[in-house]
Design a protein around this motif. Structure first.
Motif, PDB file in Angstrom:
ATOM      1  N   PHE A   9       0.853  -1.184   0.000  1.00  0.00           N
ATOM      2  CA  PHE A   9       0.000   0.000   0.000  1.00  0.00           C
ATOM      3  C   PHE A   9       0.891   1.236   0.000  1.00  0.00           C
ATOM      4  O   PHE A   9       1.927   1.262   0.642  1.00  0.00           O
ATOM      5  CB  PHE A   9      -0.903   0.040   1.233  1.00  0.00           C
ATOM      6  N   THR A  10       0.450   2.262  -0.690  1.00  0.00           N
ATOM      7  CA  THR A  10       1.177   3.522  -0.660  1.00  0.00           C
ATOM      8  C   THR A  10       0.976   4.174   0.708  1.00  0.00           C
ATOM      9  O   THR A  10       0.031   3.844   1.423  1.00  0.00           O
ATOM     10  CB  THR A  10       0.684   4.468  -1.763  1.00  0.00           C
ATOM     11  N   PRO A  11       1.860   5.102   1.092  1.00  0.00           N
ATOM     12  CA  PRO A  11       1.690   5.751   2.402  1.00  0.00           C
ATOM     13  C   PRO A  11       0.349   6.456   2.549  1.00  0.00           C
ATOM     14  O   PRO A  11      -0.247   6.441   3.623  1.00  0.00           O
ATOM     15  CB  PRO A  11       2.853   6.747   2.457  1.00  0.00           C
ATOM     16  N   SER A  12      -0.153   7.048   1.475  1.00  0.00           N
ATOM     17  CA  SER A  12      -1.436   7.752   1.589  1.00  0.00           C
ATOM     18  C   SER A  12      -2.583   6.776   1.812  1.00  0.00           C
ATOM     19  O   SER A  12      -3.514   7.072   2.570  1.00  0.00           O
ATOM     20  CB  SER A  12      -1.679   8.592   0.338  1.00  0.00           C
ATOM     21  N   ILE A  13      -2.540   5.597   1.206  1.00  0.00           N
ATOM     22  CA  ILE A  13      -3.601   4.602   1.420  1.00  0.00           C
ATOM     23  C   ILE A  13      -3.517   4.035   2.836  1.00  0.00           C
ATOM     24  O   ILE A  13      -4.537   3.809   3.481  1.00  0.00           O
ATOM     25  CB  ILE A  13      -3.522   3.488   0.361  1.00  0.00           C
ATOM     26  N   ARG A  14      -2.288   3.844   3.349  1.00  0.00           N
ATOM     27  CA  ARG A  14      -2.142   3.381   4.732  1.00  0.00           C
ATOM     28  C   ARG A  14      -2.741   4.377   5.714  1.00  0.00           C
ATOM     29  O   ARG A  14      -3.401   4.002   6.673  1.00  0.00           O
ATOM     30  CB  ARG A  14      -0.667   3.156   5.054  1.00  0.00           C
ATOM     31  N   ILE A  15      -2.533   5.659   5.454  1.00  0.00           N
ATOM     32  CA  ILE A  15      -3.090   6.684   6.333  1.00  0.00           C
ATOM     33  C   ILE A  15      -4.615   6.662   6.271  1.00  0.00           C
ATOM     34  O   ILE A  15      -5.288   6.788   7.298  1.00  0.00           O
ATOM     35  CB  ILE A  15      -2.540   8.069   5.948  1.00  0.00           C
ATOM     36  N   LEU A  16      -5.178   6.486   5.076  1.00  0.00           N
ATOM     37  CA  LEU A  16      -6.634   6.427   4.942  1.00  0.00           C
ATOM     38  C   LEU A  16      -7.216   5.222   5.676  1.00  0.00           C
ATOM     39  O   LEU A  16      -8.273   5.323   6.299  1.00  0.00           O
ATOM     40  CB  LEU A  16      -7.028   6.393   3.479  1.00  0.00           C
ATOM     41  N   VAL A  17      -6.540   4.082   5.613  1.00  0.00           N
ATOM     42  CA  VAL A  17      -7.027   2.885   6.298  1.00  0.00           C
ATOM     43  C   VAL A  17      -6.992   3.091   7.815  1.00  0.00           C
ATOM     44  O   VAL A  17      -7.962   2.786   8.517  1.00  0.00           O
ATOM     45  CB  VAL A  17      -6.197   1.645   5.884  1.00  0.00           C
ATOM     46  N   VAL A  18      -5.890   3.621   8.331  1.00  0.00           N
ATOM     47  CA  VAL A  18      -5.787   3.861   9.771  1.00  0.00           C
ATOM     48  C   VAL A  18      -6.814   4.895  10.212  1.00  0.00           C
ATOM     49  O   VAL A  18      -7.464   4.746  11.250  1.00  0.00           O
ATOM     50  CB  VAL A  18      -4.352   4.297  10.138  1.00  0.00           C
ATOM     51  N   ASP A  19      -6.989   5.948   9.425  1.00  0.00           N
ATOM     52  CA  ASP A  19      -7.987   6.964   9.754  1.00  0.00           C
ATOM     53  C   ASP A  19      -9.389   6.364   9.755  1.00  0.00           C
ATOM     54  O   ASP A  19     -10.199   6.660  10.630  1.00  0.00           O
ATOM     55  CB  ASP A  19      -7.892   8.124   8.757  1.00  0.00           C
ATOM     56  N   PHE A  20      -9.680   5.495   8.797  1.00  0.00           N
ATOM     57  CA  PHE A  20     -10.983   4.828   8.727  1.00  0.00           C
ATOM     58  C   PHE A  20     -11.227   3.997   9.985  1.00  0.00           C
ATOM     59  O   PHE A  20     -12.298   4.037  10.579  1.00  0.00           O
ATOM     60  CB  PHE A  20     -11.033   3.941   7.486  1.00  0.00           C
ATOM     61  N   ILE A  21     -10.198   3.253  10.420  1.00  0.00           N
ATOM     62  CA  ILE A  21     -10.345   2.406  11.608  1.00  0.00           C
ATOM     63  C   ILE A  21     -10.509   3.253  12.862  1.00  0.00           C
ATOM     64  O   ILE A  21     -11.390   3.007  13.688  1.00  0.00           O
ATOM     65  CB  ILE A  21      -9.140   1.460  11.746  1.00  0.00           C
ATOM     66  N   LEU A  22      -9.662   4.277  13.012  1.00  0.00           N
ATOM     67  CA  LEU A  22      -9.677   5.065  14.240  1.00  0.00           C
ATOM     68  C   LEU A  22     -10.920   5.932  14.370  1.00  0.00           C
ATOM     69  O   LEU A  22     -11.358   6.221  15.484  1.00  0.00           O
ATOM     70  CB  LEU A  22      -8.418   5.926  14.335  1.00  0.00           C
ATOM     71  N   GLN A  23     -11.510   6.343  13.261  1.00  0.00           N
ATOM     72  CA  GLN A  23     -12.730   7.146  13.345  1.00  0.00           C
ATOM     73  C   GLN A  23     -13.944   6.315  13.733  1.00  0.00           C
ATOM     74  O   GLN A  23     -14.929   6.845  14.232  1.00  0.00           O
ATOM     75  CB  GLN A  23     -13.006   7.850  12.020  1.00  0.00           C
ATOM     76  N   ARG A  24     -13.898   5.012  13.526  1.00  0.00           N
ATOM     77  CA  ARG A  24     -15.046   4.167  13.810  1.00  0.00           C
ATOM     78  C   ARG A  24     -14.902   3.364  15.093  1.00  0.00           C
ATOM     79  O   ARG A  24     -15.702   2.504  15.385  1.00  0.00           O
ATOM     80  CB  ARG A  24     -15.280   3.244  12.618  1.00  0.00           C
ATOM     81  N   GLN A  25     -13.876   3.634  15.870  1.00  0.00           N
ATOM     82  CA  GLN A  25     -13.666   2.941  17.135  1.00  0.00           C
ATOM     83  C   GLN A  25     -13.995   3.856  18.296  1.00  0.00           C
ATOM     84  O   GLN A  25     -13.776   5.059  18.230  1.00  0.00           O
ATOM     85  CB  GLN A  25     -12.210   2.488  17.262  1.00  0.00           C
ATOM     86  N   ARG A  26     -14.517   3.276  19.338  1.00  0.00           N
ATOM     87  CA  ARG A  26     -14.719   4.022  20.575  1.00  0.00           C
ATOM     88  C   ARG A  26     -13.445   3.927  21.388  1.00  0.00           C
ATOM     89  O   ARG A  26     -12.757   2.914  21.368  1.00  0.00           O
ATOM     90  CB  ARG A  26     -15.893   3.449  21.355  1.00  0.00           C
ATOM     91  N   PHE A  27     -13.140   4.976  22.112  1.00  0.00           N
ATOM     92  CA  PHE A  27     -11.908   5.018  22.886  1.00  0.00           C
ATOM     93  C   PHE A  27     -12.218   5.054  24.366  1.00  0.00           C
ATOM     94  O   PHE A  27     -13.202   5.629  24.798  1.00  0.00           O
ATOM     95  CB  PHE A  27     -11.078   6.253  22.513  1.00  0.00           C
ATOM     96  N   ASP A  28     -11.324   4.441  25.118  1.00  0.00           N
ATOM     97  CA  ASP A  28     -11.437   4.439  26.562  1.00  0.00           C
ATOM     98  C   ASP A  28     -10.029   4.465  27.134  1.00  0.00           C
ATOM     99  O   ASP A  28      -9.124   3.805  26.613  1.00  0.00           O
ATOM    100  CB  ASP A  28     -12.178   3.184  27.028  1.00  0.00           C
ATOM    101  N   GLU A  29      -9.839   5.233  28.199  1.00  0.00           N
ATOM    102  CA  GLU A  29      -8.514   5.337  28.814  1.00  0.00           C
ATOM    103  C   GLU A  29      -8.120   4.035  29.502  1.00  0.00           C
ATOM    104  O   GLU A  29      -6.952   3.705  29.603  1.00  0.00           O
ATOM    105  CB  GLU A  29      -8.493   6.489  29.819  1.00  0.00           C
TER     106      GLU A  29
END
Length: 133
Positions: A9-29
């Motif tokens: 994957f190109t660096p820009s596609i890797r960033i899009l995949v990580v952004d896609f995952i992180l935007q759809r996850q709930r976070f907890d400390e």
């Protein structure tokens, strides 16, 4: 496809995949929680190597895309050359590549208009005293 390659994957596609995952996850400390998910956990588990995945090295790292863009695109000596749109697209993504392609085209199309405007301005200056209203 060579799926085992680290450049699959190109660096820009890797960033899009990580952004896609992180935007759809709930976070907890709390890390023991089911939703204890985030950048620090990804880094500690080895899923995500760094918090800034865009850069593939320093500007002085030979062979890196960042160094190539620095020498071929960001140099003042290269102002008249064409932009490396493929490298820009690989590094920043398709939207940036399209933007800089459009910007280069727009700038080149302004050159004939600027020449005609300069000619008409010089003609106007040379005939300002001989023309009567």
């Amino acid at each position: 496809f060579d799926t085992e390659s680290e450049n699959f994957f190109t660096p820009s596609i890797r960033i899009l995949v990580v952004d896609f995952i992180l935007q759809r996850q709930r976070f907890d400390e709390n890390q023991s929680s089911l939703f204890g998910f985030g950048i620090q956990r990804l880094i500690s588990e080895g899923v995500y190597k760094a918090a800034y995945p865009l850069h593939d090295g320093d500007v002085k790292t030979p062979g890196s895309l960042r160094q190539l863009l620095y020498t071929e695109w960001a140099s003042v000596r290269k102002w008249i050359m064409y932009q490396p749109i493929d490298y820009i697209t690989d590094y920043f993504g398709v939207k940036f590549g399209l933007y800089f392609a459009w910007l280069g085209y727009y700038t080149h199309m302004l050159i004939p208009a600027a020449i005609l405007g300069l000619i008409s301005f010089i003609y106007g200056l040379s005939t300002v005293y001989s023309n009567t209203l």
